[in-house]
Design a protein around this motif. Structure first.
Motif, PDB file in Angstrom:
ATOM      1  N   ALA A 121      11.747 -23.662  24.939  1.00  0.00           N
ATOM      2  CA  ALA A 121      13.115 -24.166  25.055  1.00  0.00           C
ATOM      3  C   ALA A 121      13.895 -23.369  26.091  1.00  0.00           C
ATOM      4  O   ALA A 121      14.700 -23.933  26.852  1.00  0.00           O
ATOM      5  CB  ALA A 121      13.813 -24.105  23.701  1.00  0.00           C
ATOM      6  N   GLU A 122      13.670 -22.071  26.138  1.00  0.00           N
ATOM      7  CA  GLU A 122      14.341 -21.244  27.133  1.00  0.00           C
ATOM      8  C   GLU A 122      13.847 -21.557  28.534  1.00  0.00           C
ATOM      9  O   GLU A 122      14.629 -21.568  29.491  1.00  0.00           O
ATOM     10  CB  GLU A 122      14.130 -19.759  26.812  1.00  0.00           C
ATOM     11  CG  GLU A 122      14.818 -19.303  25.533  1.00  0.00           C
ATOM     12  CD  GLU A 122      16.305 -19.573  25.540  1.00  0.00           C
ATOM     13  OE1 GLU A 122      16.964 -19.203  26.531  1.00  0.00           O
ATOM     14  OE2 GLU A 122      16.809 -20.157  24.565  1.00  0.00           O
ATOM     15  N   ALA A 147      10.356 -21.995  20.611  1.00  0.00           N
ATOM     16  CA  ALA A 147      11.539 -21.219  20.994  1.00  0.00           C
ATOM     17  C   ALA A 147      11.436 -20.731  22.435  1.00  0.00           C
ATOM     18  O   ALA A 147      12.393 -20.823  23.207  1.00  0.00           O
ATOM     19  CB  ALA A 147      11.712 -20.038  20.041  1.00  0.00           C
ATOM     20  N   PRO A 167       6.188 -22.303  16.084  1.00  0.00           N
ATOM     21  CA  PRO A 167       7.615 -21.950  16.167  1.00  0.00           C
ATOM     22  C   PRO A 167       7.918 -21.004  17.324  1.00  0.00           C
ATOM     23  O   PRO A 167       8.931 -21.158  18.015  1.00  0.00           O
ATOM     24  CB  PRO A 167       7.886 -21.303  14.807  1.00  0.00           C
ATOM     25  CG  PRO A 167       6.917 -21.970  13.884  1.00  0.00           C
ATOM     26  CD  PRO A 167       5.670 -22.157  14.711  1.00  0.00           C
TER      27      PRO A 167
END
Length: 216
Positions: free
Chosen positions: A76-77, A73, A69
């Motif tokens: 994705a940035e 995250a 996870p």
């Protein structure tokens, strides 16, 4: 419609920043040529991107299906920044010299967009995209000057932007920007002003030529 990715990294506002002022001259000319185009502006001083973390770094070497996870995250940035780079028709970067090299905020952005197997390595997904770097500096680090060996802005950015990412790189270098502020450099003020004027002209010319080439 053409897209310009504009990256600023100076900690100073435009009226006190040579890199921002020269970049603004480029952008103004670009927008005149592409009034219906898109400008993606990232002001790294006002809104810095996250420095690379273990999750963000390791995610680039792990299949997305196997991301934790935290990796998902962070990755994705990174992808948001990479996609901005990939869809740009031209890139404009303000890179003032701070303590002989680039601002840490610009380094953070570069660390995010350099991804082996996508933007770097054999693929180079943005290869050939023209990038203009406004490499301002308080003194002079040109070949033959006493501080030539301390020039770590152009040398570094050539390795990263041209060699690693495969971008079509051109530098515009307004120098001696501290001459008007440092009494010891007072004799250099005319040279500083001339350098600034040349940089403004070069930026407008570069923007106009790129805009014309992309529109052709």
């Amino acid at each position: 419609m053409a897209t310009l990715l504009h990256i600023d990294s100076s900690v100073f506002p435009t009226e006190a920043s040579a890199s921002r002022a020269v970049a603004e001259a480029f952008r103004k000319q670009w927008e005149e040529q592409h009034p219906e185009g898109t400008v993606i502006h990232r002001d790294l001083a006002a809104e810095p991107v996250a420095h690379i973390t273990a999750d963000a770094h390791l995610a680039g070497f792990v299949p997305e299906s196997a991301h934790t996870p935290g990796q998902a995250a962070a990755f994705a940035e990174r992808v948001k920044l990479i996609e901005e780079l990939e869809r740009a028709d031209a890139i404009l970067i303000g890179a003032p010299m701070y303590n002989f090299t680039i601002p840490s905020t610009l380094k953070a952005w570069l660390d995010n967009v350099i991804l082996m197997g996508r933007t770097a390595g054999e693929t180079q997904s943005a290869k050939g995209t023209p990038v203009t770097v406004i490499a301002s500096r308080g003194g002079s680090y040109a070949p033959g000057t006493p501080r030539e060996g301390y020039e770590y802005v152009q040398n570094y950015l050539k390795a990263v932007l041209a060699d690693a990412l495969g971008l079509d790189l051109e530098f515009i270098v307004p120098e001696l920007t501290m001459a008007s502020k440092n009494p010891a450099m007072a004799d250099l003020v005319p040279l500083a002003e001339a350098s600034h004027d040349r940089a403004l002209e070069a930026a407008a010319t570069r923007a106009r030529r790129l805009a014309e080439h992309i529109a052709a």
